[in-house]
Design an enzyme around this catalytic site. Structure first.
Site, PDB file in Angstrom:
ATOM      1  N   HIS A 286     -70.614 -59.999   7.039  1.00  0.00           N
ATOM      2  CA  HIS A 286     -70.065 -61.346   6.994  1.00  0.00           C
ATOM      3  C   HIS A 286     -69.404 -61.659   5.648  1.00  0.00           C
ATOM      4  O   HIS A 286     -69.107 -62.839   5.360  1.00  0.00           O
ATOM      5  CB  HIS A 286     -71.180 -62.371   7.274  1.00  0.00           C
ATOM      6  CG  HIS A 286     -72.287 -62.358   6.239  1.00  0.00           C
ATOM      7  ND1 HIS A 286     -72.579 -63.460   5.454  1.00  0.00           N
ATOM      8  CD2 HIS A 286     -73.137 -61.385   5.853  1.00  0.00           C
ATOM      9  CE1 HIS A 286     -73.576 -63.184   4.636  1.00  0.00           C
ATOM     10  NE2 HIS A 286     -73.937 -61.936   4.875  1.00  0.00           N
TER      11      HIS A 286
ATOM     12  N   HIS B 144     -80.860 -67.092   1.132  1.00  0.00           N
ATOM     13  CA  HIS B 144     -79.615 -67.752   0.709  1.00  0.00           C
ATOM     14  C   HIS B 144     -79.953 -69.061  -0.021  1.00  0.00           C
ATOM     15  O   HIS B 144     -79.467 -70.129   0.333  1.00  0.00           O
ATOM     16  CB  HIS B 144     -78.693 -68.040   1.896  1.00  0.00           C
ATOM     17  CG  HIS B 144     -77.967 -66.833   2.400  1.00  0.00           C
ATOM     18  ND1 HIS B 144     -77.392 -66.783   3.649  1.00  0.00           N
ATOM     19  CD2 HIS B 144     -77.716 -65.632   1.827  1.00  0.00           C
ATOM     20  CE1 HIS B 144     -76.834 -65.603   3.829  1.00  0.00           C
ATOM     21  NE2 HIS B 144     -77.011 -64.884   2.734  1.00  0.00           N
TER      22      HIS B 144
ATOM     23  N   GLU C 148     -73.764 -57.985  -1.582  1.00  0.00           N
ATOM     24  CA  GLU C 148     -74.605 -59.167  -1.750  1.00  0.00           C
ATOM     25  C   GLU C 148     -75.916 -58.768  -2.444  1.00  0.00           C
ATOM     26  O   GLU C 148     -76.447 -57.682  -2.215  1.00  0.00           O
ATOM     27  CB  GLU C 148     -74.876 -59.793  -0.376  1.00  0.00           C
ATOM     28  CG  GLU C 148     -75.261 -61.244  -0.430  1.00  0.00           C
ATOM     29  CD  GLU C 148     -75.241 -61.910   0.936  1.00  0.00           C
ATOM     30  OE1 GLU C 148     -75.554 -63.113   0.996  1.00  0.00           O
ATOM     31  OE2 GLU C 148     -74.925 -61.246   1.943  1.00  0.00           O
TER      32      GLU C 148
ATOM     33  N   HIS D  58     -72.518 -53.135   1.311  1.00  0.00           N
ATOM     34  CA  HIS D  58     -72.315 -54.571   1.089  1.00  0.00           C
ATOM     35  C   HIS D  58     -72.871 -54.910  -0.289  1.00  0.00           C
ATOM     36  O   HIS D  58     -73.917 -54.393  -0.690  1.00  0.00           O
ATOM     37  CB  HIS D  58     -73.034 -55.342   2.197  1.00  0.00           C
ATOM     38  CG  HIS D  58     -72.953 -56.829   2.120  1.00  0.00           C
ATOM     39  ND1 HIS D  58     -71.902 -57.507   1.569  1.00  0.00           N
ATOM     40  CD2 HIS D  58     -73.820 -57.791   2.556  1.00  0.00           C
ATOM     41  CE1 HIS D  58     -72.114 -58.805   1.664  1.00  0.00           C
ATOM     42  NE2 HIS D  58     -73.279 -59.000   2.260  1.00  0.00           N
TER      43      HIS D  58
ATOM     44  N   HIS E  56     -81.482 -55.446   7.340  1.00  0.00           N
ATOM     45  CA  HIS E  56     -82.614 -56.372   7.449  1.00  0.00           C
ATOM     46  C   HIS E  56     -83.281 -56.149   8.794  1.00  0.00           C
ATOM     47  O   HIS E  56     -82.616 -55.960   9.812  1.00  0.00           O
ATOM     48  CB  HIS E  56     -82.163 -57.837   7.391  1.00  0.00           C
ATOM     49  CG  HIS E  56     -81.601 -58.284   6.085  1.00  0.00           C
ATOM     50  ND1 HIS E  56     -82.324 -58.278   4.915  1.00  0.00           N
ATOM     51  CD2 HIS E  56     -80.368 -58.756   5.761  1.00  0.00           C
ATOM     52  CE1 HIS E  56     -81.561 -58.734   3.932  1.00  0.00           C
ATOM     53  NE2 HIS E  56     -80.374 -59.022   4.421  1.00  0.00           N
TER      54      HIS E  56
ATOM     55  N   ASP F  48     -79.022 -59.173  -2.147  1.00  0.00           N
ATOM     56  CA  ASP F  48     -80.194 -58.683  -1.427  1.00  0.00           C
ATOM     57  C   ASP F  48     -80.071 -57.209  -1.073  1.00  0.00           C
ATOM     58  O   ASP F  48     -81.057 -56.579  -0.673  1.00  0.00           O
ATOM     59  CB  ASP F  48     -80.464 -59.514  -0.169  1.00  0.00           C
ATOM     60  CG  ASP F  48     -79.247 -59.673   0.718  1.00  0.00           C
ATOM     61  OD1 ASP F  48     -78.141 -59.872   0.187  1.00  0.00           O
ATOM     62  OD2 ASP F  48     -79.383 -59.618   1.961  1.00  0.00           O
TER      63      ASP F  48
ATOM     64  N   ASP G 247     -75.524 -55.816   7.354  1.00  0.00           N
ATOM     65  CA  ASP G 247     -75.998 -57.096   7.893  1.00  0.00           C
ATOM     66  C   ASP G 247     -75.774 -57.225   9.403  1.00  0.00           C
ATOM     67  O   ASP G 247     -76.510 -57.958  10.076  1.00  0.00           O
ATOM     68  CB  ASP G 247     -75.315 -58.260   7.169  1.00  0.00           C
ATOM     69  CG  ASP G 247     -75.978 -58.573   5.836  1.00  0.00           C
ATOM     70  OD1 ASP G 247     -77.161 -58.245   5.671  1.00  0.00           O
ATOM     71  OD2 ASP G 247     -75.313 -59.139   4.952  1.00  0.00           O
TER      72      ASP G 247
ATOM     73  N   TYR H 115     -80.166 -65.254  13.532  1.00  0.00           N
ATOM     74  CA  TYR H 115     -79.371 -64.614  12.476  1.00  0.00           C
ATOM     75  C   TYR H 115     -77.883 -64.726  12.808  1.00  0.00           C
ATOM     76  O   TYR H 115     -77.064 -65.100  11.959  1.00  0.00           O
ATOM     77  CB  TYR H 115     -79.785 -63.145  12.364  1.00  0.00           C
ATOM     78  CG  TYR H 115     -79.267 -62.410  11.165  1.00  0.00           C
ATOM     79  CD1 TYR H 115     -80.001 -62.365   9.985  1.00  0.00           C
ATOM     80  CD2 TYR H 115     -78.056 -61.727  11.203  1.00  0.00           C
ATOM     81  CE1 TYR H 115     -79.541 -61.671   8.873  1.00  0.00           C
ATOM     82  CE2 TYR H 115     -77.589 -61.038  10.104  1.00  0.00           C
ATOM     83  CZ  TYR H 115     -78.331 -61.002   8.948  1.00  0.00           C
ATOM     84  OH  TYR H 115     -77.863 -60.316   7.850  1.00  0.00           O
TER      85      TYR H 115
END
Length: 394
Positions: A145, A23, A81, A79, A225, A83, A164, A192
């Site tokens: 999230h 991030h 995002e 998701h 992850h 990554d 996530d 996390y």
């Protein structure tokens, strides 16, 4: 590298051993991380999530070695995002018409990231995709999230692809939870949660209760992850429920920054008072300018009370203290107590400023705090120790 999870599911992600920040500079990853992508080969072939953009070309190249890309029938983006979606640009150049299954918000965000009008298929909770022996069921998980997040449940093999949720920034080629150091694993898991998911705890509780109400068997949880939860996979679900409900241990954390060590001496005297009064309480002391901010936040998450201190500088507080207070404000901790302390020379606003910041962040302020002029003498340090002794009774 690919890794066969079952006869049907293969891990095709990337282990990032060198990652030390995530991030941007906001999250420390002392143990590296992984970007988990999963290939399902049933009567239909499905790719779930991709990897971060720096590994995009490597990902596509290795995926080609695993399978003819034209045989991929569906892509599922749990998701958006970067990554997880970062390899889409290179992948979609190869298979541009392959449908991408995601939530409505997922479609908007992927378009916002990559400015491409791919073949999106919008899904919501309860929608299914038959792929042969298995059926995939989509479960929206808004704010776990991001607004677009969803889970994908694979019926026949009872696998939950959770993105996530239930993940950790943890690099290991031992892909399962029973193959790695459990203490190390749980430390990364709680870090996390504390640093990423805490503000969304009410959504965590609601979503887990909803998923459990479906009474679906879960043989494995495959996050995006870290490691895969294979041995007693619901243990991490139970932990999330515990962490989401104003979690705290019998711990008090003292956080300070100091200019000429006066505030440090105060912190250490307060800690001595706490330890003297209660041998069972865990006391952690951090210099916020020298220690990792995410590790500090993890201990704030574990604490029933925090004590925050800073010298006064320019009618304000030191920058590391201010930054940490700003992080805590965004994380929205609940049911925790707090107070402030600090040294000063002539104006002495730090205790008042910290107290107001803690109050705005939702902490219950238990004292007006304590401040000492210049370098505290024996009597000043004794006042700090007495304060520490009194705190265990609150």
């Amino acid at each position: 590298m690919s890794f066969k999870i079952t006869e049907t599911v293969t891990w095709v992600g990337k282990i990032d051993w060198e990652l030390d920040k995530f991030h941007g500079e906001e999250y420390s990853t002392h143990k590296g991380s992984s970007y988990n992508s999963y290939l399902i080969r049933d009567e239909k072939t499905v790719l779930i999530d991709t990897v971060w953009h720096p590994f995009s070309k490597e990902f596509v190249s290795k995926l080609k070695q695993e399978i003819d890309l034209d045989k991929i029938d569906y892509i599922i983006m749990n998701h958006s995002e970067p990554d997880h979606s970062g390899a889409l640009l290179d992948l979609m150049k190869e298979i541009p018409s392959t449908p991408i299954y995601c939530t409505k918000n997922g479609m908007k965000i992927i378009k916002g990231h990559y400015h491409q009008d791919w073949n999106f298929v919008e899904v919501k909770t309860g929608d299914t995709l038959d792929i042969g022996k298995n059926k995939l069921t989509f479960i929206e998980a808004r704010m776990l999230h991001w607004p677009d997040t969803m889970f994908t449940y694979m019926s026949e093999e009872a696998i939950l692809f959770s993105n996530d949720a239930f993940g950790q920034h943890y690099a290991s080629e031992q892909m399962y939870n029973d193959k790695v150091d459990s203490a190390e694993l749980y430390q990364e898991a709680i870090k996390y949660y504390a640093n990423i998911l805490t503000p969304f705890s009410k959504f965590v509780v609601g979503k887990i209760e909803e998923v459990l109400s479906f009474n679906l068997p879960v043989n494995m949880i495959c996050p995006s992850h870290g490691i895969i939860w294979k041995d007693n996979p619901l243990q991490i679900v139970n932990k999330y429920m515990e962490w989401a409900k104003s979690y705290k241990e019998n711990q008090i954390t003292i956080i300070y920054d100091t200019m000429w060590n006066a505030t440090r001496k105060m912190a250490e005297s307060i800690a001595q008072g706490i330890a003297h009064s209660d041998k069972n309480v865990t006391v952690k002391v951090y210099n916020s300018s020298k220690k990792d901010k995410n590790d500090i936040i993890t201990d704030v998450f574990k604490s029933k009370m925090i004590i925050v201190g800073s010298s006064t500088i320019n009618n304000g507080i030191l920058s590391s203290t201010a930054a940490l207070l700003e992080m805590m404000k965004g994380l929205k901790f609940t049911d925790k107590k707090a107070l402030a302390f600090g040294s000063y020379g002539w104006s002495g606003e730090s205790v008042k400023i910290i107290t107001e910041e803690l109050k705005e962040s939702g902490f219950e302020i238990v004292s007006d705090g304590i401040r000492e002029l210049w370098n505290p003498d024996i009597e000043g340090l004794e006042r700090c120790k007495v304060l520490g002794e009194s705190l265990v009774k609150i």
